[in-house]
Design an enzyme around this catalytic site. Structure first.
Site, PDB file in Angstrom:
ATOM      1  N   LYS A 116      21.282 -33.808  25.545  1.00 29.81           N
ATOM      2  CA  LYS A 116      22.125 -34.146  24.393  1.00 29.81           C
ATOM      3  C   LYS A 116      22.565 -35.599  24.435  1.00 29.81           C
ATOM      4  O   LYS A 116      22.715 -36.232  23.399  1.00 29.81           O
ATOM      5  CB  LYS A 116      23.317 -33.197  24.271  1.00 29.81           C
ATOM      6  CG  LYS A 116      22.865 -31.786  23.934  1.00 29.81           C
ATOM      7  CD  LYS A 116      23.781 -31.036  23.016  1.00 29.81           C
ATOM      8  CE  LYS A 116      23.035 -29.788  22.527  1.00 29.81           C
ATOM      9  NZ  LYS A 116      23.820 -28.758  21.919  1.00 29.81           N
ATOM     10  N   LYS A 198      11.745 -25.813  23.285  1.00 29.40           N
ATOM     11  CA  LYS A 198      12.297 -24.562  22.730  1.00 29.40           C
ATOM     12  C   LYS A 198      12.639 -24.721  21.239  1.00 29.40           C
ATOM     13  O   LYS A 198      12.989 -25.814  20.788  1.00 29.40           O
ATOM     14  CB  LYS A 198      13.494 -24.080  23.538  1.00 29.40           C
ATOM     15  CG  LYS A 198      14.796 -24.713  23.189  1.00 29.40           C
ATOM     16  CD  LYS A 198      15.980 -23.926  23.721  1.00 29.40           C
ATOM     17  CE  LYS A 198      17.232 -24.580  23.186  1.00 29.40           C
ATOM     18  NZ  LYS A 198      18.336 -23.771  22.859  1.00 29.40           N
ATOM     19  N   LYS A 201      18.039 -25.044  16.640  1.00 32.52           N
ATOM     20  CA  LYS A 201      18.532 -25.235  15.287  1.00 32.52           C
ATOM     21  C   LYS A 201      18.812 -26.693  14.972  1.00 32.52           C
ATOM     22  O   LYS A 201      18.946 -27.052  13.813  1.00 32.52           O
ATOM     23  CB  LYS A 201      19.732 -24.347  14.983  1.00 32.52           C
ATOM     24  CG  LYS A 201      20.864 -24.350  15.954  1.00 32.52           C
ATOM     25  CD  LYS A 201      21.906 -23.343  15.447  1.00 32.52           C
ATOM     26  CE  LYS A 201      22.574 -22.562  16.538  1.00 32.52           C
ATOM     27  NZ  LYS A 201      23.430 -23.368  17.412  1.00 32.52           N
TER      28      LYS A 201
HETATM   29  P1  ATP Z   1      21.352 -26.338  19.415  1.00 35.35           P
HETATM   30  O1  ATP Z   1      20.048 -26.809  18.890  1.00 35.35           O
HETATM   31  O2  ATP Z   1      22.530 -26.637  18.525  1.00 35.35           O
HETATM   32  O3  ATP Z   1      21.581 -26.648  20.864  1.00 35.35           O
HETATM   33  P2  ATP Z   1      20.326 -23.684  19.843  1.00 35.35           P
HETATM   34  O4  ATP Z   1      19.377 -23.285  18.768  1.00 35.35           O
HETATM   35  O5  ATP Z   1      19.772 -24.059  21.140  1.00 35.35           O
HETATM   36  O6  ATP Z   1      21.319 -24.770  19.305  1.00 35.35           O
HETATM   37  P3  ATP Z   1      22.675 -22.225  20.747  1.00 35.35           P
HETATM   38  O7  ATP Z   1      23.818 -22.084  19.821  1.00 35.35           O
HETATM   39  O8  ATP Z   1      22.783 -23.256  21.805  1.00 35.35           O
HETATM   40  O9  ATP Z   1      21.296 -22.448  19.970  1.00 35.35           O
HETATM   41  O10 ATP Z   1      22.375 -20.802  21.408  1.00 35.35           O
HETATM   42  C1  ATP Z   1      22.808 -19.528  20.979  1.00 35.35           C
HETATM   43  C2  ATP Z   1      22.116 -18.479  21.802  1.00 35.35           C
HETATM   44  O11 ATP Z   1      20.725 -18.421  21.445  1.00 35.35           O
HETATM   45  C3  ATP Z   1      22.123 -18.765  23.311  1.00 35.35           C
HETATM   46  O12 ATP Z   1      22.279 -17.536  24.002  1.00 35.35           O
HETATM   47  C4  ATP Z   1      20.759 -19.340  23.592  1.00 35.35           C
HETATM   48  O13 ATP Z   1      20.348 -19.105  24.908  1.00 35.35           O
HETATM   49  C5  ATP Z   1      19.891 -18.563  22.590  1.00 35.35           C
HETATM   50  N1  ATP Z   1      18.726 -19.354  22.186  1.00 35.35           N
HETATM   51  C6  ATP Z   1      18.740 -20.556  21.578  1.00 35.35           C
HETATM   52  N2  ATP Z   1      17.489 -20.996  21.326  1.00 35.35           N
HETATM   53  C7  ATP Z   1      16.654 -20.042  21.806  1.00 35.35           C
HETATM   54  C8  ATP Z   1      15.229 -19.911  21.863  1.00 35.35           C
HETATM   55  N3  ATP Z   1      14.438 -20.836  21.366  1.00 35.35           N
HETATM   56  N4  ATP Z   1      14.710 -18.801  22.418  1.00 35.35           N
HETATM   57  C9  ATP Z   1      15.521 -17.836  22.919  1.00 35.35           C
HETATM   58  N5  ATP Z   1      16.867 -17.899  22.909  1.00 35.35           N
HETATM   59  C10 ATP Z   1      17.441 -18.975  22.363  1.00 35.35           C
END
Ligand code: ATP
Ligand code: LTN
Length: 333
Positions: A116, A198, A201
């Site tokens: 980040k 990964k 969002k």
């Molecule tokens: P950001 O991009 O804002 O970091 P993010 O999409 O990674 O967001 P988070 O809000 O950080 O999402 O995560 C919410 C939940 O979803 C967490 O438990 C995280 O481990 C899970 N998660 C996020 N992205 C994935 C993915 N690509 N595959 C599986 N689990 C995920």
């Protein structure tokens, strides 16, 4: 509240952007499965999102939309405690105390911080750095036994355990030391455009991410554009990361095994596979979209859900904080 034998589950997601298929498969789908047997708390961790600059008006809308998306995913507010982190001030209070039990060396190792701060070079703030102590507070406040998360959160969970053990050692048994729960399949859904990254969002390349709110056309288009390779065979192998990811998505959304997906597409090319995968996703998301619209038209109910959730959460959190304040030697109020 939980009876004495009922285990406690806590998890959270940051309200930024909109929920992705990765969030659904890696986290929310599992949260739903747990609500029958455990006392679950699911929080929209709005304070964590402030580590990145937000536009206040848009942020309020995103937070509300997140809550509605949780409900539309089928999380039951009667069975689960669903709330906004900022509505329970004990989170920040405990975070401060845990900050004083966390070493800079530990925070320096966190990959999410490194990633980040690369992405937001103009705003590498102290909140981003001490983020894992607030996350540890989220979890430890509720004497959580298990934290269901995707693979990316494993490191934060390990740090949370270390902080809990350190605190218990210094001040006597105070916190339950939580376990993480990572799904066997789908813990790391990858970007459709860069299958070594990964699905996220906040990815700038929108084609890499499927959002639960995407229209049918958009889902079809994104799926068609998903990066694969020139083999044109639906095979589950590390050598073909793009197609491997799509098979994983198929398997988790359709709730059939990886082997079954591979058998179903034996001898068929990527074109047919991608089109049918898009249809499987669209079908799975149909009830989500209907429920989303219903809740959106019933904001009074939505407000009751989060107010009641925060009330229940505050009650439990205050129990832990009373003990913590006394253990570290703060005078009773
Ligand atoms: P950001 O991009 O804002 O970091 P993010 O999409 O990674 O967001 P988070 O809000 O950080 O999402 O995560 C919410 C939940 O979803 C967490 O438990 C995280 O481990 C899970 N998660 C996020 N992205 C994935 C993915 N690509 N595959 C599986 N689990 C995920
Ligand atoms: N850091 C997590 C979100 C999060 C969380 C939590 C997850 C904040 N507090 C407590 C589980 C438990 C993320 O970025 N996905």
């Amino acid at each position: 509240m939980a009876n004495n034998h009922q285990k406690i589950i806590f998890s959270g997601a940051q309200p930024t952007g909109s929920l992705t298929l990765g969030n659904y498969i890696g986290a929310i789908q599992n949260w739903k499965a747990l609500e029958q047997d455990y006392q679950c708390l699911y929080s929209i961790v709005d304070l964590h999102s402030l580590t990145v600059r937000q536009n206040p008006k848009e942020f309020r809308e995103t937070c509300t939309s997140f809550l509605i998306q949780y409900l539309a995913c089928g999380l039951d507010p009667e069975k689960n405690i669903i709330f906004f982190q900022s509505h329970v001030p004990q989170h920040t209070e405990l975070a401060w105390i845990l900050n004083c039990h966390t070493y800079m060396g530990e925070l320096n190792r966190m990959t999410q911080f490194k990633e980040k701060s690369q992405r937001h070079k103009d705003n590498i703030n102290a909140g981003l750095y001490t983020y894992p102590a607030l996350q540890a507070a989220d979890i430890l406040l509720y004497q959580t036994n298990t934290v269901p998360v995707g693979e990316d959160q494993k490191q934060h969970l390990e740090l949370c355990r270390d902080i809990a053990m350190r605190f218990n050692q210094a001040h006597g048994e105070t916190f339950v030391v939580p376990e993480h729960h990572i799904p066997k399949v789908g813990a790391r859904i990858m970007s459709l455009q860069e299958p070594d990254k990964k699905m996220s969002k906040s990815d700038e390349n929108l084609n890499g991410t499927i959002f639960l709110m995407d229209s049918e056309d958009v889902i079809l288009k994104k799926m068609k554009r998903a990066v694969t390779d020139s083999e044109n065979r639906v095979v589950y192998s590390d050598e073909q990361p793009g197609i491997k990811n799509l098979i994983t998505i198929y398997s988790t959304v359709a709730n059939i095994s990886i082997d079954e997906v591979v058998a179903r597409y034996d001898g068929k090319g990527y074109g047919a596979f991608k089109k049918e995968l898009a249809e499987v996703i669209i079908e799975a998301l149909r009830p989500f979209k209907e429920k989303y619209d219903n809740y959106k038209n019933n904001m009074d109910y939505v407000e009751t859900v989060y107010k009641r959730g925060a009330e229940r959460a505050r009650e439990i959190a205050e129990g832990t904080m009373k003990d913590v304040r006394s253990k570290v030697g703060l005078l009773p109020r």
